[in-house]
Design an enzyme around this catalytic site. Structure first.
Site: not given
Length: 761
Positions: A330, A741, A471, A325, A333, A736, A467
């Protein structure tokens, strides 16, 4: 100052039994006072337990050397006696019971000499033994006088040792006095006393459970298995003395003299002499899960070690502490993903009034240098955290010798063996290379190499549709590189397939090319260092070729179990994946060996799950916790150009569990406000909520494609974890104007057949 001097066959009359000095021994045993050990010439050993006066320590050492030289007689043969004389001076105040305890400590320590001079020296270089305890006699505080001569020999010699000592009130606290009923006694075999055979009295009964020295009327407990004779008995009793904890007194500290070395802790001494494992916990693997487990155990007061070693990739890439990681996963990346998103923002900038050049070049070298420097700072941070928690770090590749021992060799060839009560395997996985593709390892790279490249990879073929593949292809395209993805079957296996197709559709619209239903055949390196790639197109049933600068393999990962020698200790692996089989408590087929993270079968290959599993495991082992890791409703995000975040079940999995008629799917296409002014394509921005159809419609899964999907899903993951329902979601007010939302505004179901496009603000 109290000094102990001993040499084989010599008399050592320089031991002072003083209350303050015995208290210093006790403090030093707990590490509350300075204690320094100096080796003595001529095969002897000198231990100086000081109150801070360096000159007095040197003076005691000189006296000891003179005594050894004066009384230098050496016994012949293994059965010859070894003698020691305990001499005492007039005490400067202190009850005789304390002096009796001190004498007991010295007596037991002297008995340890029956093993060998080397054992004696090693013992007292580690820890001088001292204690004090009540003898139960009504003594004044005027001290102890007298002289005691002890003789003892090897096991089975059939002799005893005795002593005569009394306090100023006339109480006989010697072994002979105890025989007359004035003080209780404890007995053990094989002592010399007046030439008579039989069991001889030990000075005191050592109460190990109470961690204190006390006089009792009971006989001595049986010796440990395998301990026979005076030698083993003496070492055993001497060891127990080191467990004593006298009342706490003010701490005194003084820098040790240059000629002295610091003695190990009492814990290390007890472990070595009793044959106990060196550590409470050994973690094999320095990734996110392993480090989390080690730190949690250390915070709970346990002695912990971490063993970590990075086997270089086929291209020779390696990195520091922190695991996949931090170094090749992670962290780099996400930073490269952010760098590519900045390029998209620059293209939108003119629409918002910023006068930016139509095309801005990307400098790979500068970006890579900044990211790699940050990763190295994280490596250093992990090292510092281990030191702060006093966790021992071994930078070696380990393999099991037996169930409690791991053997390793460092880069210099130095061998190390580490023993621990509990083992945790957290070695993770490494990128897979295909075995049936010629030139795959020789010319291709993996994600282990990509993030440490100094220069741009150029035109790149990414093989695989995981993935990791998407990525990497996404940010490479964002940097303006010619990028192609080769897909054998489906993208993002294990994820919701409707969402996966939307992700790849958006990537194609941004310039990433896809070779669908194709498999690699071979790679050839050209003279200009480019790679000629051959593949089979199964959809068109033909062979194709092209030239690329880089071929990146992203076809899955394999568990890093090589070299661990797990079969020798009985740890069972999955026959196909070769991952470790564990139960709900992360326990392997061997009771005290555990495994967490990517190396375990059937667990998500995600950093947060490994971290949480490691912490919970440490709490179960050492913190009296029973909480297990919950692998349901784990949130995650795929950091493609248009991010995809999800939590809970996919639509396919929900149908499989509850049936098509048992679920309700709410969905909507929406347009992020940021996309409106530059008129960016938002046709793949999509939300889907999978719910149970019965009762209050509990939410089974939530899927979101759009900007900052990870930030959006992280908040909603709490609700899904707590069993939120669709009706509760409808009652939640949105913020908002945000993309998040749109989740609480969902009302169109797939079953209704109504258009799912959101209109209005």
């Amino acid at each position: 100052m109290t000094s102990l001097f001993w040499k084989q066959g010599t008399v050592c009359p320089t031991v002072a039994d003083q209350t303050e000095e015995l208290a210093a021994l006790g403090r030093r045993d707990r590490g509350e006072d300075g204690d320094w050990v100096s080796g003595a010439p001529g095969g002897g050993a000198s231990v100086a337990i000081g109150h801070g006066e360096r000159a007095e320590a040197e003076r005691s050492a000189a006296i000891g050397q003179a005594q050894r030289k004066k009384a230098g007689r050496t016994p012949k043969g293994g059965g010859a006696l070894r003698e020691a004389v305990i001499g005492s001076k007039a005490a400067r105040g202190g009850a005789c019971c304390r002096h009796a305890g001190g004498m007991a400590a010295v007596t037991a320590a002297a008995a340890a000499a029956a093993t060998s001079p080397r054992s004696w020296r090693r013992l007292f270089r580690w820890r001088a033994l001292g204690a004090r305890a009540p003898c139960g006699l009504p003594c004044s505080t005027r001290g102890l006088s007298g002289r005691s001569r002890l003789s003892f020999g090897p096991a089975g010699s059939g002799s005893r040792a005795g002593s005569r000592a009394s306090c100023s009130d006339g109480h006989d606290v010697s072994a002979r006095g105890r025989e007359r009923g004035r003080a209780p006694e404890a007995r053990a075999p094989c002592w010399r006393r007046s030439g008579r055979a039989g069991p001889a009295p030990l000075p005191l009964w050592w109460d190990l459970l109470g961690k204190r020295l006390s006089c009792t009327g009971r006989r001595a407990a049986p010796l440990p298995p395998g301990a026979a004779g005076a030698a083993s008995a003496s070492v055993y009793w001497a060891l127990l003395v080191s467990c004593l904890h006298p009342p706490r007194e003010p701490r005194r500290t003084l820098p040790p003299p240059a000629s002295y070395i610091r003695a190990p802790s009492p814990r290390a001494l007890r472990r070595r002499l009793l044959g106990v494992n060196e550590f409470d916990l050994l973690v094999i693997g320095g990734g996110s899960g392993g480090l989390a487990c080690a730190k949690e155990a250390a915070d709970l007061g346990k002695k912990v070690a971490v063993m970590d070693y990075v086997v270089p990739s086929p291209r020779g890439t390696s990195w520091g502490l922190g695991g996949t990681c931090v170094n090749v996963g992670c962290i780099p990346k996400k930073l490269m993903h952010h760098s590519a998103n900045l390029g998209h923002t620059l293209r939108d900038a003119p629409a918002y009034g910023w006068q930016v050049a139509p095309s801005v070049p990307h400098n790979w070298h500068q970006m890579a240098q900044g990211i790699q420097n940050y990763v190295k700072s994280l490596n250093w941070g992990h090292r510092v955290q281990l030191q702060e928690r006093k966790i021992k770090y071994f930078n070696i590749q380990g393999s099991f010798v037996n169930e409690h021992t791991v053997h390793g060799v460092d880069k210099s060839g130095k061998e190390t063996k580490v023993t621990a009560d509990h083992m945790v395997i957290a070695t993770g996985g490494r990128p897979r290379y295909p075995d049936d593709v010629e030139g795959a390892k020789e010319y291709g790279i993996s994600s282990d190499d990509l993030f440490w490249l100094k220069e741009s990879p150029g035109k790149t073929l990414v093989v695989g549709a995981s993935y990791v593949s998407l990525e990497c292809a996404g940010f490479l395209t964002g940097f303006g590189l010619d990028t192609t993805v080769m897909v054998r079957s489906i993208p993002l296996r294990g994820f919701d397939q409707q969402m996966a197709l939307l992700v790849t559709d958006h990537m194609e619209s941004q310039g990433t090319k896809f070779l669908k239903h194709c498999t690699m055949k071979k790679l050839e390196k050209l003279q200009n260092n480019q790679l000629k790639v051959y593949w089979n197109n199964h959809e068109e049933n033909k062979e194709c070729l092209d030239v690329f600068d880089t071929v990146l393999w992203a076809v899955g990962r394999v568990p890093e179990t090589r070299g661990l020698n797990l079969e020798k200790v009985g740890v069972k692996l999955h026959p196909d994946s070769r991952k470790i089989l564990v139960n709900a408590s992360d326990e392997t087929s061997v009771s005290h060996i555990y495994a967490i993270g990517d190396i375990t079968e059937g667990r998500p290959e995600l950093t947060p799950t490994a971290i949480m599993a490691g912490k919970l495991l440490a709490r179960r082992l050492f913190g009296r916790s029973s909480e297990l890791m919950d692998y349901e409703n784990v949130p995650t995000t795929v950091f493609t150009p248009l991010e995809y975040g999800c939590v809970g079940l996919s639509e396919e999995e929900a149908e499989k569990r509850h049936g098509k008629d048992g679920i309700e799917v709410y969905h909507a296409y929406y347009r992020p406000l940021e996309f409106t002014v530059p008129e960016r394509d938002a046709s793949q921005c999509y939300i889907k909520m999978v719910c149970l159809r019965e009762r209050e419609q509990r939410i089974l899964g939530l899927h979101f494609i759009g900007p900052n999907a990870g930030e959006v899903i992280q908040g909603f993951a709490l609700g899904v974890k707590c069993g939120a329902t669709y009706s509760q979601m409808k009652k939640t007010l949105g913020i908002h104007p945000t993309s998040a939302e749109e989740v609480v505004k969902l009302w169109i179901t797939k079953r209704s057949g109504l258009p799912a496009t959101v209109t209005g603000c």
